[in-house]
Design a protein around this motif. Sequence first.
Motif: not given
Ligand code: COA
Length: 414
Positions: A82-86, A89-97, A118-127
């Motif tokens: 259930a990982v989402t950011v509306t 409010h994206r890009g403000q570091g909410l997922l990171r926190r 992972a919904a998208e490949y690029g998100i979680y490697g950084r974590f």
């Molecule tokens: C994925 C999602 C939660 C990220 O939200 P966000 O507001 O960008 O999160 P943050 O600002 O905390 O970003 C965290 C990091 O992830 C990166 N990131 C965010 N979305 C990304 C994506 N789609 N692909 C690659 N990297 C991504 C950011 O650039 C940021 O990187 P950094 O801290 O190294 O600069 C949001 O885009 C979303 O809700 N997407 C639709 C639902 C979804 O795909 N959820 C994931 C389910 S597994």
Amino acid sequence: MSAEVRTTTETEFADWLRAVNTGFLNSAPPKPEEVAARLAGTDLRRTWGAFDGGRCVATYRSFSQELTVPGGAVVAADAVSAVTVTPSHRGQGLLRRMITTDLGEARDRGEVVANLVAAEYGIYGRFGFGRASRTARWTIDVPRTGLDRRRWTPPEEGGRIELIDGAELRKEGPEFHDRWRVLQPGAIDRDERWWRVNTGAEESGTPFTEPFHAVYRSPEGRVEGLATYTVEGKWNDGKQPANIVSVRRLTATSPAVEGALWRFLCSLDWVVEVTAGQRSPDDLLPYYLPDPRAARLVGTADYLWVRVLDTVRALEARTYGVPGTLVLDVRDDAGVASGRYVLESTPDGASCAPTSRAADLVLGAGALGSLYLGDETPTRLAALGVLTEERPGALARAEALFHTPRRPWCPDMF
Ligand SMILES: CC(C)(COP(=O)(O)OP(=O)(O)OC[C@H]1O[C@@H](n2cnc3c(N)ncnc32)[C@H](O)[C@@H]1OP(=O)(O)O)[C@@H](O)C(=O)NCCC(=O)NCCS
């Protein structure tokens, strides 16, 4: 930045679920019965939200899960969902926190790894997550299988196949799944809610179509395999049946039983195509059919992502291909899995401990996650530049140690 990140209260839960829907591009608010059912199965101490002006604008939850590792042991996992950011409010570091706090708490609770799809490949490697298993989609061209559908016979192995309903599955399925999942690295446990949702007994927010459930029973009546499938009714203009079977899940305790279930599905009257998603990339499916070319691999992608939280316990939990010693230098930006460890595999099990010895291999937390269940190989990771051999011969030793006979596979979405 004004949003407050914290766990969600009971009264906020409906708004939290609404935010989950928004994040997954579903504009419909959750129904009250779904809110009540989901609340009953949710640990609010692990249900994170970001709140801005009284509205939930980011969501994240984790729960305890058991993950099977090579050798059949299960480790405690922090399953992330259930990982989402509306969008506003994206890009403000909410997922990171949210994720940083949750992974820290999971490590303190003693969970060995964290897991997610992972919904998208690029998100979680950084974590610190690494892609740890793959999934494959297959299509079977039934007329090409070479099976004679007019002469369907019960399985040669002496068992029988029966169709059961959802209520019966809720009784027999959990015990079967617990026996099956320890045979398959990458498999996870299913809680009571999973069985209710997947048999239509509980509202999940997704429309439910009643499937068929075919169980394979041994001569003694024990469930040894289970296939859940739906059928799309289709007839062409010449009044020829062209029905398509979609397999939701098919698991079995042996290849013989698995083959019997596939042949059963490919022998159903009126059916010209069987499709199956979320299968293992090294599925034996084609070879259960007289003509293996009837089964085509139509898609494959990364599936489970694993983040090691406790390197010592994670590496000690699994088994290795050969006895041997390897010194791993794990680099982890978050400092969770990092350190230099000596891994020692013996016929009696593995031990792992911090060491000051010189490293054989250097790798990041993500590469460790990719190696862990046996989906990736050290050689491939070295070729990609995410693992380095520090001592000649170490890569070949790692290859033999981390080798697993079959690839990991997780048939479930969470
Ligand atoms: C994925 C999602 C939660 C990220 O939200 P966000 O507001 O960008 O999160 P943050 O600002 O905390 O970003 C965290 C990091 O992830 C990166 N990131 C965010 N979305 C990304 C994506 N789609 N692909 C690659 N990297 C991504 C950011 O650039 C940021 O990187 P950094 O801290 O190294 O600069 C949001 O885009 C979303 O809700 N997407 C639709 C639902 C979804 O795909 N959820 C994931 C389910 S597994």
